[in-house]
Scaffold this active site. Structure first.
Site, short mmCIF file in Angstrom:
data_model
loop_
_atom_site.label_atom_id
_atom_site.label_comp_id
_atom_site.label_asym_id
_atom_site.label_seq_id
_atom_site.Cartn_x
_atom_site.Cartn_y
_atom_site.Cartn_z
N HIS A 122 0.85 -1.19 0.00
CA HIS A 122 0.00 0.00 0.00
C HIS A 122 0.88 1.24 0.00
O HIS A 122 2.10 1.15 0.20
CB HIS A 122 -0.93 0.01 1.23
CG HIS A 122 -0.21 0.03 2.54
ND1 HIS A 122 -0.05 -1.09 3.32
CD2 HIS A 122 0.43 1.02 3.18
CE1 HIS A 122 0.64 -0.78 4.40
NE2 HIS A 122 0.95 0.50 4.34
C1 T46 Z 1 2.94 0.75 6.89
C2 T46 Z 1 3.69 -0.51 7.09
C3 T46 Z 1 5.17 -0.29 7.20
C4 T46 Z 1 -4.31 -0.25 13.36
O1 T46 Z 1 -5.43 -0.43 13.85
N1 T46 Z 1 -3.53 0.78 13.80
C5 T46 Z 1 -2.29 1.03 13.32
O2 T46 Z 1 -1.64 2.00 13.76
C6 T46 Z 1 -1.78 0.17 12.29
C7 T46 Z 1 -0.40 0.42 11.70
C8 T46 Z 1 -2.56 -0.87 11.85
N2 T46 Z 1 -3.79 -1.08 12.38
C9 T46 Z 1 -4.57 -2.22 11.93
C10 T46 Z 1 -5.06 -2.18 10.48
C11 T46 Z 1 -5.10 -3.65 10.11
O3 T46 Z 1 -6.33 -4.19 10.50
O4 T46 Z 1 -3.75 -3.37 12.04
C12 T46 Z 1 -4.00 -4.28 10.97
C13 T46 Z 1 -2.72 -4.56 10.19
O5 T46 Z 1 -2.34 -3.39 9.46
P1 T46 Z 1 -1.77 -3.45 7.96
O6 T46 Z 1 -2.38 -4.57 7.25
O7 T46 Z 1 -1.90 -2.08 7.37
O8 T46 Z 1 -0.23 -3.78 8.27
P2 T46 Z 1 1.02 -3.74 7.28
O9 T46 Z 1 2.12 -4.43 7.99
O10 T46 Z 1 0.68 -4.19 5.93
O11 T46 Z 1 1.36 -2.17 7.19
C14 T46 Z 1 1.83 -1.48 8.32
C15 T46 Z 1 1.14 -0.10 8.42
O12 T46 Z 1 -0.28 -0.28 8.43
C16 T46 Z 1 1.52 0.80 7.29
O13 T46 Z 1 1.11 2.12 7.59
O14 T46 Z 1 3.45 1.67 6.27
O15 T46 Z 1 3.23 -1.28 8.22
#
Ligand code: T46
Length: 140
Positions: free
Chosen positions: A52
């Site tokens: 993303h």
């Molecule tokens: C990024 C990369 C490096 C939250 O509720 N609060 C938060 O602060 C974050 C970061 C995530 N979430 C929730 C949203 C999803 O349901 O946690 C779950 C996993 O998040 P996501 O699928 O976005 O995780 P990554 O590892 O793909 O991405 C993360 C960050 O979201 C993103 O901003 O830049 O790490």
């Protein structure tokens, strides 16, 4: 200019081991006010994350244990780097597509974020991201 931008943190190590302190307002080690901190750990073997971009959010990613590989893509160029050093932060600007791969079993990726969590800031579809990118040759 390279998409891979490192910020070096001072290690306050002594004979007991190492310590890095990130203090808000101390100095502009991190080029934004930190509003959120999160960390990624226990990532399964062979699992990739990210895929993303963020419209506004800026982040600094620090691998405080283990290692992982980060791919950064601004729609014009794609670069990758390995994060493995607790004294080096990778600055990820807004409108950069990011992917994280090859997490080591012990990887702990600490992320400093310029904004509170907001799902509306995410672009999770690469085609949508590409549609918003300004090509290098028409940037002023
Ligand atoms: C990024 C990369 C490096 C939250 O509720 N609060 C938060 O602060 C974050 C970061 C995530 N979430 C929730 C949203 C999803 O349901 O946690 C779950 C996993 O998040 P996501 O699928 O976005 O995780 P990554 O590892 O793909 O991405 C993360 C960050 O979201 C993103 O901003 O830049 O790490």
């Amino acid at each position: 200019m390279s998409l891979v931008k490192w910020i070096n943190f001072q290690s306050l190590g002594d004979e007991r081991g190492s310590l890095v302190a990130l203090e808000i307002g101390m100095e502009k080690a991190v080029p934004f006010d930190i509003k959120r901190v999160y960390y990624i750990y226990h990532t399964g073997q062979g699992v990739s994350r990210g895929f993303h971009a963020h419209k506004n959010l800026k982040q600094v990613a620090i691998c405080v244990a283990g290692s992982c590989r980060m791919v950064l893509d601004d729609g014009n160029t794609r670069e990758e780097t390995r994060l493995s050093c607790p004294t080096k932060g990778l600055l990820i600007e807004s409108m950069i597509w990011r992917e994280m791969h090859d997490f080591s079993e012990d990887c702990v990726l600490l992320v400093l974020a310029s904004e509170h969590y907001d799902e509306r800031d995410y672009i999770r579809c690469y085609a949508d991201f590409m549609a918003k990118v300004v090509p290098y040759d028409i940037r002023v």
